[in-house]
Scaffold this active site. Structure first.
Site, short mmCIF file in Angstrom:
data_model
loop_
_atom_site.label_atom_id
_atom_site.label_comp_id
_atom_site.label_asym_id
_atom_site.label_seq_id
_atom_site.Cartn_x
_atom_site.Cartn_y
_atom_site.Cartn_z
N ASP A 2 0.86 -1.19 0.00
CA ASP A 2 0.00 0.00 0.00
C ASP A 2 0.89 1.24 0.00
O ASP A 2 1.10 1.88 1.03
CB ASP A 2 -0.89 -0.03 1.25
CG ASP A 2 -2.04 0.97 1.17
OD1 ASP A 2 -2.27 1.53 0.08
OD2 ASP A 2 -2.71 1.18 2.19
N GLU A 17 -6.41 4.81 -8.86
CA GLU A 17 -7.63 5.47 -8.40
C GLU A 17 -8.24 6.37 -9.47
O GLU A 17 -7.52 7.12 -10.15
CB GLU A 17 -7.32 6.30 -7.15
CG GLU A 17 -8.54 6.81 -6.44
CD GLU A 17 -8.79 6.10 -5.13
OE1 GLU A 17 -9.88 6.28 -4.57
OE2 GLU A 17 -7.89 5.38 -4.64
N LYS A 30 -9.66 1.83 -9.21
CA LYS A 30 -10.25 2.04 -7.89
C LYS A 30 -11.37 3.07 -7.97
O LYS A 30 -11.18 4.19 -8.46
CB LYS A 30 -9.19 2.52 -6.90
CG LYS A 30 -8.18 1.45 -6.53
CD LYS A 30 -7.14 1.96 -5.55
CE LYS A 30 -7.71 2.12 -4.16
NZ LYS A 30 -6.66 2.53 -3.19
N THR A 37 -13.28 0.80 -3.47
CA THR A 37 -12.59 1.30 -2.30
C THR A 37 -13.53 2.09 -1.40
O THR A 37 -14.72 2.23 -1.69
CB THR A 37 -11.37 2.14 -2.74
OG1 THR A 37 -10.59 2.50 -1.59
CG2 THR A 37 -11.81 3.40 -3.46
N PHE A 76 -11.98 -0.92 4.70
CA PHE A 76 -10.97 -0.12 5.39
C PHE A 76 -10.97 -0.42 6.89
O PHE A 76 -11.66 0.24 7.67
CB PHE A 76 -11.23 1.37 5.13
CG PHE A 76 -10.64 1.87 3.84
CD1 PHE A 76 -10.53 1.06 2.73
CD2 PHE A 76 -10.20 3.18 3.74
CE1 PHE A 76 -10.00 1.52 1.54
CE2 PHE A 76 -9.66 3.67 2.56
CZ PHE A 76 -9.56 2.84 1.46
#
Length: 323
Positions: A16, A96, A133, A157, A179
């Site tokens: 990440d 993203e 994402k 996400t 998350f």
């Protein structure tokens, strides 16, 4: 054997970060990025060339339209980092799509199509090596469903609630990113506690519930726990399909010794009595609304990613001014 090596035997480990050096250190299968990570990485001197290339590209593609220049610069920057990361990881990178499009399915589709073309121009087959994402709003999930039907794979996400997970699986998305740490943050503040026993961590329990539901009903959508605060959260999710982990925690795992028992097991999930859930738009919105944590963290997450995108745009503008 380190706990990182043991974890890799049962879970796909993902880095990440946008920092290539960190990725090299721990040899993950995949890597994920987001506006916050790219903003940090873009300011590092080794990556200045990638930023300057994106700025020049944006100026050429956007012409006199300042908004178009900014959009093309951000997209090219995300692809530049993605291409470099794919030289290191054997699997896929998650790129993203602008969080400011989270409530516009059509705009999300158009942006994804632009990113696909940029990856193709860079010699990368995005259908094999990229996950796009998208925030797990109703509109984001619908956009992802349309992309998946075209063979373009998605990582949904900012996922905090069970309703989001159900809708993503029913839409046939490739992967979701619950998350963990941000769920923990909310409950610690809401309940005014310093923490929880690792097996009672609200983020861990949320991912465990989603994982067991998916396996029980034979969904192919991959569960990738994300946003970890502690080593213990990761250990409690050993056996999850994927876990995306920041370099600092990867380092802790690499230096930790001792047995790592598997906590999530598809065979055990198959034997569980878990009813199947069906959601239309109205019931999705209602269920999400009923879960205060998920509603608040989704909105906050979109705002934070949008803010970091604006910071990245400003940084790129300053690079342009000094070039």
């Amino acid at each position: 054997m380190s706990k990182l090596a043991q974890l890799k035997s049962m879970t796909t480990v993902v880095a990440d970060t946008g920092d290539f050096a960190s990725i090299l250190d721990y040899q993950p299968q995949d890597a994920t990025t987001n506006p916050s990570l790219l903003y940090k990485a873009a300011q590092m001197p080794p990556y200045r060339e990638l930023v300057e290339d994106a700025v020049l590209f944006g100026m050429n593609r956007g012409g006199e339209d300042s908004l178009a220049r900014a959009r093309w610069t951000m997209d090219k920057l995300a692809v530049n980092f993605g291409v470099e990361i794919l030289k290191i990881v054997p699997g896929r990178v998650s790129t993203e799509i602008d969080a400011r499009l989270s409530f516009d399915s059509d705009a999300t589709l158009r942006r994804a199509e632009e990113l696909v073309k940029l990856y193709q121009e860079a010699g990368i087959d995005p259908t094999e090596r990229v996950l796009f994402k998208i925030a797990s709003t109703w509109e984001g999930i619908r956009a992802a469903q349309a992309l998946e039907r075209r063979g373009i794979h998605c990582n949904l996400t900012l996922l905090f609630g069970f309703a989001q997970a159900v809708a993503c699986a029913d839409a046939g998305v490739t992967l979701i990113s619950p998350f963990v740490g941000r769920i923990l943050d909310w409950y610690k503040k809401a309940e005014n506690v310093a923490g929880y026993p690792s097996d009672e961590d609200p983020g861990v329990r949320s991912v465990t519930r989603i994982y067991n539901y998916y396996k029980r009903h034979d969904y192919q959508t991959v569960v990738m726990g994300a946003s970890f605060r502690t080593l213990e959260e990761i250990l409690e999710l050993a056996g999850c399909d994927y876990l995306t982990i920041a370099p600092a925690l990867l380092g802790e795992l690499a230096s930790a010794e001792g047995d790592l028992p598997r906590k999530l097991d598809p065979e055990k999930a198959l034997a569980m009595d878990i009813p199947r859930v069906s959601l239309d738009e109205a019931s999705f919105r209602w269920d999400l609304n009923e879960e205060a944590m998920a509603t608040e963290k989704l909105a906050e997450g979109i705002r934070l990613f949008a803010a970091d995108t604006r910071k990245l745009e400003q940084f790129a503008h300053e690079v342009c001014q000094h070039s």
